[in-house]
Design a protein around this motif. Structure first.
Motif, PDB file in Angstrom:
ATOM      1  N   SER A  14       0.867  -1.175   0.000  1.00 16.58           N
ATOM      2  CA  SER A  14       0.000   0.000   0.000  1.00 16.58           C
ATOM      3  C   SER A  14       0.908   1.231   0.000  1.00 16.58           C
ATOM      4  CB  SER A  14      -0.906  -0.013   1.244  1.00 16.58           C
ATOM      5  OG  SER A  14      -0.098   0.051   2.426  1.00 16.58           O
ATOM      6  N   SER A  15       0.349   2.422  -0.060  1.00 14.54           N
ATOM      7  CA  SER A  15      -1.016   2.774  -0.395  1.00 14.54           C
ATOM      8  C   SER A  15      -1.051   3.240  -1.843  1.00 14.54           C
ATOM      9  CB  SER A  15      -1.504   3.879   0.530  1.00 14.54           C
ATOM     10  OG  SER A  15      -0.604   4.992   0.445  1.00 14.54           O
ATOM     11  N   ILE A  16      -2.145   3.867  -2.289  1.00 14.35           N
ATOM     12  CA  ILE A  16      -2.255   4.233  -3.700  1.00 14.35           C
ATOM     13  C   ILE A  16      -1.060   5.058  -4.151  1.00 14.35           C
ATOM     14  CG2 ILE A  16      -3.574   5.600  -5.361  1.00 14.35           C
ATOM     15  CD1 ILE A  16      -6.116   4.771  -3.894  1.00 14.35           C
ATOM     16  N   GLY A  17      -0.751   6.130  -3.419  1.00 10.00           N
ATOM     17  CA  GLY A  17       0.344   7.000  -3.825  1.00 10.00           C
ATOM     18  C   GLY A  17       1.686   6.302  -3.840  1.00 10.00           C
ATOM     19  N   ASP A  18       1.966   5.508  -2.805  1.00 10.34           N
ATOM     20  CA  ASP A  18       3.237   4.792  -2.723  1.00 10.34           C
ATOM     21  C   ASP A  18       3.387   3.800  -3.871  1.00 10.34           C
ATOM     22  OD1 ASP A  18       4.362   5.772  -0.102  1.00 10.34           O
ATOM     23  OD2 ASP A  18       2.433   5.015   0.585  1.00 10.34           O
ATOM     24  N   THR A  46      -6.891  -4.890  -2.117  1.00  6.99           N
ATOM     25  CA  THR A  46      -7.563  -3.611  -2.326  1.00  6.99           C
ATOM     26  C   THR A  46      -6.767  -2.675  -3.240  1.00  6.99           C
ATOM     27  OG1 THR A  46      -6.550  -2.814  -0.272  1.00  6.99           O
ATOM     28  CG2 THR A  46      -8.798  -3.667  -0.136  1.00  6.99           C
ATOM     29  N   MET A  47      -5.521  -3.004  -3.485  1.00  4.20           N
ATOM     30  CA  MET A  47      -4.660  -2.161  -4.317  1.00  4.20           C
ATOM     31  C   MET A  47      -4.497  -2.699  -5.745  1.00  4.20           C
ATOM     32  SD  MET A  47      -3.605   0.469  -2.496  1.00  4.20           S
ATOM     33  CE  MET A  47      -5.184   0.546  -1.626  1.00  4.20           C
ATOM     34  N   ARG A  48      -5.167  -3.787  -6.066  1.00  8.12           N
ATOM     35  CA  ARG A  48      -5.003  -4.415  -7.378  1.00  8.12           C
ATOM     36  C   ARG A  48      -5.252  -3.422  -8.515  1.00  8.12           C
ATOM     37  NH1 ARG A  48      -5.268  -9.102 -10.534  1.00  8.12           N
ATOM     38  NH2 ARG A  48      -4.980 -10.456  -8.749  1.00  8.12           N
ATOM     39  N   SER A  49      -6.258  -2.584  -8.397  1.00 11.25           N
ATOM     40  CA  SER A  49      -6.600  -1.671  -9.484  1.00 11.25           C
ATOM     41  C   SER A  49      -5.478  -0.684  -9.784  1.00 11.25           C
ATOM     42  CB  SER A  49      -7.891  -0.907  -9.162  1.00 11.25           C
ATOM     43  OG  SER A  49      -7.741  -0.137  -7.981  1.00 11.25           O
ATOM     44  N   VAL A  50      -4.660  -0.369  -8.772  1.00 15.35           N
ATOM     45  CA  VAL A  50      -3.537   0.546  -8.992  1.00 15.35           C
ATOM     46  C   VAL A  50      -2.515  -0.122  -9.907  1.00 15.35           C
ATOM     47  CG1 VAL A  50      -1.829   2.038  -7.920  1.00 15.35           C
ATOM     48  CG2 VAL A  50      -3.901   1.436  -6.655  1.00 15.35           C
ATOM     49  N   ILE A  51      -2.213  -1.393  -9.637  1.00 15.13           N
ATOM     50  CA  ILE A  51      -1.242  -2.122 -10.457  1.00 15.13           C
ATOM     51  C   ILE A  51      -1.799  -2.357 -11.858  1.00 15.13           C
ATOM     52  CG2 ILE A  51       0.320  -4.095 -10.544  1.00 15.13           C
ATOM     53  CD1 ILE A  51       0.538  -2.373  -8.024  1.00 15.13           C
ATOM     54  N   GLU A  52      -3.089  -2.645 -11.946  1.00 16.34           N
ATOM     55  CA  GLU A  52      -3.698  -2.861 -13.261  1.00 16.34           C
ATOM     56  C   GLU A  52      -3.549  -1.625 -14.144  1.00 16.34           C
ATOM     57  OE1 GLU A  52      -7.143  -6.145 -12.066  1.00 16.34           O
ATOM     58  OE2 GLU A  52      -7.630  -3.993 -12.089  1.00 16.34           O
ATOM     59  N   GLY A  53      -3.528  -0.451 -13.516  1.00 13.06           N
ATOM     60  CA  GLY A  53      -3.361   0.786 -14.274  1.00 13.06           C
ATOM     61  C   GLY A  53      -1.985   0.939 -14.887  1.00 13.06           C
ATOM     62  N   MET A  54      -1.047   0.085 -14.490  1.00 11.05           N
ATOM     63  CA  MET A  54       0.305   0.151 -15.058  1.00 11.05           C
ATOM     64  C   MET A  54       0.426  -0.619 -16.363  1.00 11.05           C
ATOM     65  SD  MET A  54       2.692  -0.163 -11.658  1.00 11.05           S
ATOM     66  CE  MET A  54       2.431   0.903 -10.233  1.00 11.05           C
ATOM     67  N   GLY A  55      -0.634  -1.288 -16.780  1.00 15.42           N
ATOM     68  CA  GLY A  55      -0.637  -1.978 -18.060  1.00 15.42           C
ATOM     69  C   GLY A  55       0.416  -3.059 -18.146  1.00 15.42           C
ATOM     70  N   ASP A  56       1.146  -3.110 -19.274  1.00 23.25           N
ATOM     71  CA  ASP A  56       2.111  -4.183 -19.489  1.00 23.25           C
ATOM     72  C   ASP A  56       3.438  -3.958 -18.770  1.00 23.25           C
ATOM     73  OD1 ASP A  56       3.186  -2.160 -20.988  1.00 23.25           O
ATOM     74  OD2 ASP A  56       3.008  -3.178 -22.920  1.00 23.25           O
ATOM     75  N   LEU A  57       3.503  -2.930 -17.916  1.00 23.70           N
ATOM     76  CA  LEU A  57       4.710  -2.746 -17.100  1.00 23.70           C
ATOM     77  C   LEU A  57       4.848  -3.893 -16.098  1.00 23.70           C
ATOM     78  CD1 LEU A  57       7.006  -0.699 -16.714  1.00 23.70           C
ATOM     79  CD2 LEU A  57       5.591   0.475 -15.015  1.00 23.70           C
ATOM     80  N   VAL A  58       3.702  -4.427 -15.634  1.00 26.55           N
ATOM     81  CA  VAL A  58       3.682  -5.559 -14.693  1.00 26.55           C
ATOM     82  C   VAL A  58       2.992  -6.729 -15.373  1.00 26.55           C
ATOM     83  CG1 VAL A  58       2.829  -6.399 -12.469  1.00 26.55           C
ATOM     84  CG2 VAL A  58       3.660  -4.038 -12.691  1.00 26.55           C
ATOM     85  N   GLN A  59       3.653  -7.894 -15.334  1.00 23.86           N
ATOM     86  CA  GLN A  59       3.089  -9.067 -16.009  1.00 23.86           C
ATOM     87  C   GLN A  59       2.163  -9.892 -15.122  1.00 23.86           C
ATOM     88  OE1 GLN A  59       6.475  -8.013 -16.810  1.00 23.86           O
ATOM     89  NE2 GLN A  59       5.159  -7.128 -18.383  1.00 23.86           N
TER      90      GLN A  59
END
Length: 320
Positions: A14-18, A46-59
């Motif tokens: 966490s959190s969103i900003g971090d 609860t933070m999954r949507s933040v990572i999803e916003g990174m697109g193909d940066l995270v597999q």
């Protein structure tokens, strides 16, 4: 030589900003690795949507609800090669102990922060993005990127105005980071553009109260997803926010952001990273202490008036 991609597990719960602030470090890491690279990210559900916003940066995204034991067996089966710990807490250390892999850990610089808060250190703390990258740069030769990687590129918001607009992010987890009525009223008085309110479900009531007093605002706090809020801020001409995840997200999306600092302070390495031209930081006197109101400062803040009230006064003077 591996006959498969190098697999690196990045940890930030966490959190969103971090988590948003890990994006430049992830881009730096992938650029530095020779050959194919898979980034696996471990975070809270609860933070999954933040990572999803990174697109193909995270597999691959791995999440926990309560404890890291929920994912340890799976992580062992994945075949991780290295661990990059960008949280450095009890949970992340337990993951590293269990996987027994070469790992790299961010330096929180809590002692330096403690000294700065008390006036015994003068120079600001290096930005957390720089500290994220520094944790693994020696091993992989990673360098700090010149710009943010693309984030939340595939999302739109149907509620976005069809005219120039500004966004006010009214929410904050901590009261000392929340924009107060004086600041919001002053923004609404000076803005000639349409104003859109964004925030989480807990901010909806406040958003409705603001709209009741200012019927011309578009109240979307508590009605949009994180991705939709990101789309709004990407299309906005300006964003106003406290020291929150929305502040960092606005900077990441390339939108000018005016950030208001109350109980926290930008000199501790958490100011907007590479903000767009036209951005501004407004905070009370850096000597006002002990800030932040946390374990590094004063847990039971008794500043009178409050830090955010002092910030509001400073903002009023600037607008006069």
């Amino acid at each position: 030589m591996l006959d498969r991609p190098t697999r690196i597990l990045v940890i930030r719960f966490s959190s969103i900003g971090d988590i948003v602030l890990t994006a430049p470090a992830l881009a730096s890491l992938k650029e530095a690795i020779e050959g194919p690279c898979e980034l696996h990210f471990l975070t809270k559900a609860t933070m999954r949507s933040v990572i999803e916003g990174m697109g193909d940066l995270v597999q691959h995204i791995h999440t926990i609800d309560q404890t890291t034991s929920e994912v340890m067996e799976h992580l062992r089966d994945v075949g991780i090669d290295y661990v990059v710990d960008l949280h450095n807490n009890v949970r992340s250390r337990s993951v590293k102990r269990s996987l027994k892999l070469i790992s790299f850990t961010v330096d929180k610089q809590n002692v330096a922060k403690w000294l700065l808060v008390r006036g015994w250190r003068k120079q600001p703390i290096p930005h957390v993005v720089e500290r994220y990258i520094h944790s693994f740069s020696g091993a992989f030769g990673a360098k700090t990127p010149d710009a943010w990687p693309p984030l939340f590129t595939e999302t739109t918001c149907a509620s976005a105005p069809d005219e120039p607009f500004a966004v006010i992010a009214i929410g904050a987890t901590h009261a000392g980071k929340r924009l107060n009525g004086v600041i919001i009223d002053q923004i609404l008085q000076q803005e000639t553009r349409k104003v859109v309110l964004v925030g989480g479900p807990d901010d909806r009531e406040q958003g409705e109260a603001i709209r009741a007093q200012h019927p011309f605002v578009l109240q979307l706090a508590g009605t949009t997803t994180l991705a939709e809020s990101a789309a709004l801020m990407r299309e906005a001409e300006h964003v106003y926010a406290g020291d929150t995840g929305m502040m960092h997200l606005a900077a990441a999306l390339g939108t000018a952001v005016t950030s208001f600092w109350g109980c926290t302070r930008p000199g501790l390495g958490m100011a907007p990273w590479k903000p767009t031209e036209g951005s501004e930081v407004i905070s009370p006197d850096e000597t006002l202490g002990p800030r932040p109101c946390s374990k590094l400062g004063n847990r039971s803040c008794r500043h009178t008036p409050s830090c955010m009230e002092r910030t509001a006064s400073k903002f009023l003077v600037k607008q006069a």
